[in-house]
Design an enzyme around this catalytic site. Structure first.
Site, mmCIF file in Angstrom:
data_model
loop_
_atom_site.group_PDB
_atom_site.id
_atom_site.type_symbol
_atom_site.label_atom_id
_atom_site.label_comp_id
_atom_site.label_asym_id
_atom_site.label_seq_id
_atom_site.Cartn_x
_atom_site.Cartn_y
_atom_site.Cartn_z
ATOM 1 C CB CYS A 24 -0.809 0.295 1.336
ATOM 2 S SG CYS A 24 -0.459 -0.439 2.652
ATOM 3 N N GLY A 50 -0.325 0.222 -5.207
ATOM 4 C CA GLY A 50 -1.360 -0.944 -4.741
ATOM 5 C C GLY A 50 -1.931 -0.579 -5.481
ATOM 6 C CG ASN A 125 2.827 1.321 3.648
ATOM 7 O OD1 ASN A 125 2.744 0.493 3.085
ATOM 8 N ND2 ASN A 125 4.217 1.664 3.686
ATOM 9 N N GLY A 126 2.305 -1.175 6.238
ATOM 10 C CA GLY A 126 3.019 -2.202 6.796
ATOM 11 C C GLY A 126 1.805 -3.473 7.503
ATOM 12 C CE1 TYR A 266 9.371 -4.293 -9.155
ATOM 13 C CE2 TYR A 266 8.522 -4.516 -6.968
ATOM 14 C CZ TYR A 266 7.662 -4.738 -8.414
ATOM 15 O OH TYR A 266 6.659 -5.146 -9.453
#
Length: 495
Positions: A24, A50, A125-126, A266
């Site tokens: 996300c 996402g 996020n996580g 990435y």
């Protein structure tokens, strides 16, 4: 919430799950004239983080409003009407991937709840690695969950905290949480942005006139014309109120940070800054280091688009071998549909990538990619190059072997499906049918990001997907029992 709209456009599904996927991206703006519009633009720049669902929540000084849907940002927030239902000078948004048991509108963030202290919206996020354990305890005490997202655990912990202020309740809640989190929280008093004490997941702060903005990556600021100010530091909690006052507290003390090194490899867009460095320049440096560690006697350096391009440029510059686009990627193909047969799956790769036959025929080539996960896509690309007439096909990878699953907000297959967990190097080479295969060393990767080498006693980054050394406890994983697959959060990758 005063208003909710939904869009049931179904997203494309990934063919193999043969890439590590950041689950996300988050964005928030406070004291912005068009907060929801800025948030939509910021999320569009974070779309790569996402692509299955998107949501925005706004606050107009008295009420919270929310709009969310499945699919891309442009499918849900491209019209004036879609933004008009989100009034106010504060907004936060979220783009997400889902994992096992995680899809569906009820899990689309920001999640919202009416607490005793007022409205509370959170974008996360996580991944919380003890979410299943916390959730079970909360349910025993009477909590009723509305989603299967680990993020909702934070809301219930805040709601049940006995501290008087909302900020103290949030701190109290986060003290119980293990794992990785970057949060943007909205309350009637303003916005709170925070990162976990190790700073595993990224979060940055910027300014746009009188507005303060937060995002997973700096590229989101470029799109809206905001100025990058700084990173939200690991363990820091930044409070911004409607008068514009910004306060910073560090309730979790100071520990050695461990940001995710795969952001450099990435996840982040190459035009972002991460950990104070240009992602693009770091990826070129990774390619340079890879060429020094694993040289190859070939005619052409060919990137696997698009993520292999910067590393391939660095490899070509260091080796003196020409860089060429031997693979052309179609930019009009979404994430590949699930297909029922092997032949259909193979055609899915060809719809995304096609060999530049006139260039590679009769040539010795080295393919540069960012990672190998399951290995299925690498195999298909090698076969495609051979079918196009390449006389030799070598493979170089701009990260160490991915031999361990991530439990910090990255969608990875279970370890038994990771090629590097199942095979030694020679067997991996044979599996993907390459003439040779080499990965950058973990020390080489650290050198490329500016460190002399990896500090084995206290690594400077989270590199657990390579090393297997997880920087936090993994309570849910340790507590898992045979029937755990039937319970929420049995898959520690769920976010």
């Amino acid at each position: 919430m005063a208003a909710t709209s939904t869009n049931f456009t179904h997203p494309f599904l990934d063919l193999d799950g043969d890439k590590l996927r950041e689950e996300c991206g988050i964005f928030g703006a406070i004291n912005a004239a068009d907060a929801a519009a800025a948030t939509a633009l910021g999320l569009h720049a974070l779309q790569h983080r996402g692509q299955e669902a998107v949501g925005i929540t706004s606050f107009d000084g008295s009420e919270f409003y929310s709009s969310r849907g499945l699919g891309h940002v442009a499918e849900n927030f491209s019209s004036a009407e879609s933004i008009a239902v989100l009034p106010g000078h504060m907004a936060a948004g979220h783009v997400r991937y889902s994992t096992t048991g995680g899809s569906g509108l009820r899990n689309v963030q920001p999640l919202y709840a009416d607490l005793a202290t007022g409205g509370f919206a959170v974008a996360h996020n996580g991944n919380i690695s003890n979410a299943m354990t916390l959730r079970a305890d909360l349910v025993r005490k009477g909590s009723i969950f509305q989603s299967t997202s680990d993020t909702e655990v934070i809301i219930h912990l805040v709601a049940t905290s006995r501290y008087p202020t909302l900020a103290d309740r949030l701190i109290d809640a986060l003290r119980l949480v293990e794992g990785a989190y970057a949060l943007i929280v909205m309350t009637p008093e303003g916005m709170i942005a925070c990162r976990d004490p190790l700073g595993i997941r990224p979060l940055v702060m910027g300014r746009m006139g009188d507005a303060v903005v937060f995002a997973s990556e700096t590229v989101a600021f470029d799109v809206i014309g905001a100025e990058f100010v700084r990173e939200v530091e690991p363990g820091e909690m930044v409070h911004v109120d409607f008068s514009g006052e910004v306060q910073s507290v560090r309730p979790f003390g100071h520990v050695s940070p461990r940001p995710c090194i795969f952001e450099h490899v990435y996840f982040s867009r190459p035009d972002s800054l991460f950990a104070g460095q240009s992602v693009y320049e770091v990826r070129k440096a990774i390619g340079t280091q890879l060429a020094m560690e694993a040289p190859c006697d070939v005619d052409l350096v060919v990137p696997v688009p698009d993520s292999g391009v910067p590393a391939a440029i660095g490899f070509a510059q260091q080796s003196g071998i020409p860089f060429e686009l031997g693979i052309i990627r179609s930019h009009y193909v979404g994430r590949t549909f699930i297909q029922p047969s092997d032949s259909a799956r193979h055609s899915g790769v060809k719809r995304k990538h096609n060999a530049n036959r006139g260039l590679v025929a009769g040539k010795r080539i080295v393919l540069i990619d960012d990672s190998i996960v399951r290995g299925t896509t690498s195999l298909k690309i090698v076969e495609m190059m051979r079918e196009a007439g390449a006389s030799e096909v070598h493979f170089r990878v701009a990260s160490p072997p991915t031999a361990h699953s991530c439990f910090y907000g990255v969608d990875t297959p279970e370890r038994s499906k990771l090629l590097a967990a199942r095979m030694e190097l020679d067997a991996m080479r044979d599996f993907i049918k390459a003439d040779s295969l080499a990965f950058i060393s973990i020390d080489g990767l650290y050198r490329a990001v500016g460190a002399a080498k990896r500090n084995a006693a206290c690594p400077q980054f989270c590199d657990a997907c390579f090393s297997g050394e997880y920087p936090t406890s993994l309570t849910d994983l340790a507590m898992a029992e045979p029937k755990a697959a039937e319970l929420p959060f049995a898959d520690p990758k769920a976010a």
